[in-house]
Design a protein around this motif. Structure first.
Motif, mmCIF file in Angstrom:
data_model
loop_
_atom_site.group_PDB
_atom_site.id
_atom_site.type_symbol
_atom_site.label_atom_id
_atom_site.label_comp_id
_atom_site.label_asym_id
_atom_site.label_seq_id
_atom_site.Cartn_x
_atom_site.Cartn_y
_atom_site.Cartn_z
ATOM 1 N N GLY A 238 0.822 -1.208 0.000
ATOM 2 C CA GLY A 238 0.000 0.000 0.000
ATOM 3 C C GLY A 238 0.851 1.250 0.000
ATOM 4 O O GLY A 238 2.069 1.215 0.190
ATOM 5 N N ARG A 239 0.207 2.388 -0.167
ATOM 6 C CA ARG A 239 0.941 3.660 -0.247
ATOM 7 C C ARG A 239 0.498 4.663 0.813
ATOM 8 O O ARG A 239 0.959 5.797 0.819
ATOM 9 C CB ARG A 239 0.740 4.287 -1.633
ATOM 10 N N THR A 240 -0.381 4.244 1.736
ATOM 11 C CA THR A 240 -0.942 5.187 2.707
ATOM 12 C C THR A 240 -0.831 4.614 4.107
ATOM 13 O O THR A 240 -1.102 3.429 4.335
ATOM 14 C CB THR A 240 -2.416 5.496 2.390
ATOM 15 N N TRP A 241 -0.450 5.469 5.033
ATOM 16 C CA TRP A 241 -0.457 5.121 6.456
ATOM 17 C C TRP A 241 -1.499 6.004 7.135
ATOM 18 O O TRP A 241 -1.311 7.214 7.278
ATOM 19 C CB TRP A 241 0.919 5.343 7.068
ATOM 20 N N ALA A 242 -2.651 5.399 7.526
ATOM 21 C CA ALA A 242 -3.736 6.179 8.116
ATOM 22 C C ALA A 242 -4.483 5.324 9.132
ATOM 23 O O ALA A 242 -5.578 4.819 8.859
ATOM 24 C CB ALA A 242 -4.693 6.680 7.035
ATOM 25 N N PRO A 243 -3.928 5.088 10.333
ATOM 26 C CA PRO A 243 -4.663 4.347 11.372
ATOM 27 C C PRO A 243 -5.751 5.223 11.981
ATOM 28 O O PRO A 243 -5.530 6.398 12.285
ATOM 29 C CB PRO A 243 -3.568 4.024 12.404
ATOM 30 N N ASN A 244 -6.961 4.660 12.149
ATOM 31 C CA ASN A 244 -8.053 5.472 12.690
ATOM 32 C C ASN A 244 -8.899 4.732 13.723
ATOM 33 O O ASN A 244 -9.845 5.304 14.263
ATOM 34 C CB ASN A 244 -8.954 5.975 11.561
ATOM 35 N N PHE A 245 -8.595 3.445 14.006
ATOM 36 C CA PHE A 245 -9.298 2.654 15.022
ATOM 37 C C PHE A 245 -10.799 2.556 14.744
ATOM 38 O O PHE A 245 -11.597 2.381 15.662
ATOM 39 C CB PHE A 245 -9.075 3.243 16.423
ATOM 40 N N ARG A 246 -11.212 2.652 13.472
ATOM 41 C CA ARG A 246 -12.619 2.472 13.116
ATOM 42 C C ARG A 246 -12.831 1.250 12.229
ATOM 43 O O ARG A 246 -13.925 1.030 11.734
ATOM 44 C CB ARG A 246 -13.149 3.713 12.391
ATOM 45 N N GLY A 247 -11.767 0.485 12.003
ATOM 46 C CA GLY A 247 -11.893 -0.736 11.223
ATOM 47 C C GLY A 247 -11.543 -0.580 9.763
ATOM 48 O O GLY A 247 -11.539 -1.560 9.034
ATOM 49 N N ASP A 248 -11.292 0.643 9.278
ATOM 50 C CA ASP A 248 -10.967 0.842 7.868
ATOM 51 C C ASP A 248 -9.597 1.513 7.718
ATOM 52 O O ASP A 248 -9.388 2.352 6.840
ATOM 53 C CB ASP A 248 -12.047 1.687 7.186
ATOM 54 N N SER A 249 -8.661 1.153 8.588
ATOM 55 C CA SER A 249 -7.339 1.774 8.564
ATOM 56 C C SER A 249 -6.546 1.315 7.348
ATOM 57 O O SER A 249 -6.694 0.187 6.863
ATOM 58 C CB SER A 249 -6.565 1.404 9.838
ATOM 59 N N GLU A 250 -5.702 2.210 6.867
ATOM 60 C CA GLU A 250 -4.712 1.874 5.845
ATOM 61 C C GLU A 250 -3.348 1.889 6.512
ATOM 62 O O GLU A 250 -2.875 2.930 6.955
ATOM 63 C CB GLU A 250 -4.767 2.890 4.699
ATOM 64 N N LEU A 251 -2.740 0.701 6.596
ATOM 65 C CA LEU A 251 -1.516 0.532 7.378
ATOM 66 C C LEU A 251 -0.408 0.000 6.477
ATOM 67 O O LEU A 251 -0.080 -1.185 6.490
ATOM 68 C CB LEU A 251 -1.768 -0.421 8.556
ATOM 69 N N SER A 252 0.167 0.856 5.693
ATOM 70 C CA SER A 252 1.237 0.461 4.779
ATOM 71 C C SER A 252 2.584 0.850 5.359
ATOM 72 O O SER A 252 2.763 1.957 5.875
ATOM 73 C CB SER A 252 1.050 1.120 3.416
ATOM 74 N N ILE A 253 3.541 -0.050 5.231
ATOM 75 C CA ILE A 253 4.884 0.211 5.752
ATOM 76 C C ILE A 253 5.715 1.065 4.803
ATOM 77 O O ILE A 253 6.697 1.685 5.224
ATOM 78 C CB ILE A 253 5.611 -1.129 6.033
ATOM 79 N N LEU A 254 5.321 1.157 3.536
ATOM 80 C CA LEU A 254 6.172 1.805 2.544
ATOM 81 C C LEU A 254 6.452 3.279 2.834
ATOM 82 O O LEU A 254 7.610 3.714 2.745
ATOM 83 C CB LEU A 254 5.565 1.634 1.147
#
Length: 490
Positions: A238-254
């Motif tokens: 993935g290309r986005t790091w966006a944790p939000n604790f609502r179940g739809d987080s984007e957690l990319s290491i890149l």
């Protein structure tokens, strides 16, 4: 008996075992040390070690296992409505331990007797009053069930400590008696003692290896739990790091990996030239007086806490860069909006890495045989030509290994990045932008009252395992380069 006094008693008994064991060996030889198989001190060491080491080992294991055993038993007394999940249970058990400690303080100060502490199971008001008399306050959220669990916790802890003291004392006295009875002039005390020392050395080496294995396994199993909850493809590609604790987080290491490598490259661009030039000067040009003064002074940088470097980045380097590249600065264009940037963290981290590069490179350059320098100078080369064409090529594998080890140190740095680089995960080639790194996000994801079973928290272990693999690869590469290309000189 407090643990400290128990350890002191073991040391005293061990010292007595050394004296008595040595005396018994000499008595069996009628005072003639030449009749003994081993030196007299070996017989004393055999009794001392047999008395001390098994007892200390049992004490260490008991102190490790007892709290876990007691907490597992006490946790069964906590009602399910108080602790519906593992995280809440941990908070409740913290309250239990705090209340149990308060009861011990109250007993020590005379506000409660031991019998009253056992009988006051649900009389929370009375307990609050008694503890308040001696300055021990209970929080308003302490419930009768927690008080009862704390009382049981205290009783089990006291009982466990008594049993521990008895067991350790019996083990020490048994070891003393057995080794003392074995002592005579024909006993091979030296062989036994040296085998015991060898076992201790093997144990020490094994502990380091087992600790590393334990760290890796703990991260590995939590990483598996993370990938059960989150798509692995999004984490790795993935290309986005966006944790939000609502179940739809984007957690990319890149984006985190990009920020980590970007900061590390800038740090190495600062540290490698300065550190290598300093090493060349200290090893090839400086006299003994300058070297004795400059080398320790340079290595002081390695002893400065990283939080101090972080403050230096935040309060000095960052504002200096803003004054140069900010609004009204260089060319009148606002290149830099705030004090936190990749360049800020990279420059300060490079300063921190200078002693790593210079000290290792200095030792490696000094390891090049003097005969090679003398031969080059004898052929008419100047000192600078000798350094460029003889010394540095001979030391190059070791220098490359030192640089890779410094890179591993840069990749794992946290506090400088937290205070100097910012907290924005993104792809950008501008070194004056704020970014973040893997280590910073690990701290962020595990800080605060978050659900430990959520992917937003478990991702920290996946990031940690990825960082471990990255630094391990750099270390293995450094060892490979050093071993493959290092020339063996006689």
């Amino acid at each position: 008996m407090p643990t400290l006094w128990l350890v002191v008693s073991l040391l005293v008994l061990s010292a007595a075992g050394f004296v008595f064991g040595r005396q018994r060996a000499m008595s069996s030889a009628e005072g003639n040390a030449k009749e003994l198989h081993s030196l007299p001190s070996y017989y004393g060491h055999n009794v001392a070690f047999t008395t001390l080491l098994p007892a200390l080992g049992a004490l260490a294991i008991w102190l490790l296992v007892q709290p876990m055993f007691i907490e597992s038993r006490i946790s069964q007394l906590i009602p399910e409505e108080l602790a519906p999940d593992r995280q809440t249970l941990g908070l409740v058990m913290s309250d239990v331990g705090r209340v149990a400690e308060g009861l011990d303080v109250a007993i020590a100060k005379g506000a409660l007797s031991a019998d009253e502490a056992k009988s006051l199971r649900t009389e929370l008001t009375d307990v609050r009053a008694r503890l308040g008399e001696v300055g021990v306050a209970l929080g308003a959220d302490v419930r009768p069930e927690v008080l009862e669990a704390a009382q049981q916790y205290r009783v089990m802890s006291k009982t466990g400590n008594v049993l521990m003291a008895v067991f350790v004392a019996v083990l020490a006295l048994g070891g003393f008696s057995w080794s003392y009875m074995q002592t005579h002039k024909d006993f091979r005390a030296r062989n036994v003692v040296e085998k015991g020392i060898l076992s201790l050395l093997i144990l020490a080496a094994s502990l380091a290896i087992l600790t590393t294995i334990g760290i890796v396994l703990s991260m590995f199993f939590e990483t598996i739990n993370f990938f059960k909850l989150h798509n692995a493809a999004d984490f790795f590609f993935g290309r986005t790091w966006a944790p939000n604790f609502r179940g739809d987080s984007e957690l990319s290491i890149l984006p985190l990996l990009w920020g980590t490598l970007y900061v590390s490259v800038i740090a190495l661009l600062v540290a490698v030239p300065v550190g290598l030039f300093a090493a060349v000067y200290l090893s090839e040009y400086a006299n003994n007086t300058v070297r004795a003064f400059a080398k320790p002074l340079l290595e002081i940088l390695a002893g400065i806490p990283t939080i101090v470097y972080g403050l230096f980045a935040l309060l000095t380097v960052g504002p200096l860069l803003v004054g140069t590249f900010g609004k009204g600065g260089f060319l009148g264009v606002e290149w830099m909006a705030g004090a936190t940037s990749v360049l800020t963290a990279g420059v300060v981290m490079g300063i921190m890495l200078i002693p790593f590069v210079s000290s290792l490179s200095d030792d490696i350059i000094n390891a090049v045989p003097q005969a090679m320098r003398d031969g080059s100078l004898g052929l008419g080369a100047t000192r600078s030509e000798t350094i460029r064409q003889v010394v540095l090529p001979a030391a190059l594998p070791g220098i490359v290994g030192a640089i890779l080890l410094a890179a591993s140190r840069a990749i794992g740095e946290t506090m400088i990045v937290v205070m100097g680089a910012g907290a924005i995960a993104k792809f950008s080639g501008n070194p004056l932008d704020s970014m973040t790194t893997i280590t910073t996000r690990i701290v962020s994801q595990l800080t605060g009252d978050t659900d430990f079973a959520s992917p937003e928290t478990l991702v920290a272990f996946a990031l940690g395992l990825s960082l471990f693999v990255l630094t391990l690869g750099l270390n293995v590469l450094a060892l490979y380069i050093v071993r493959k290309y290092r020339e063996q000189y006689e």
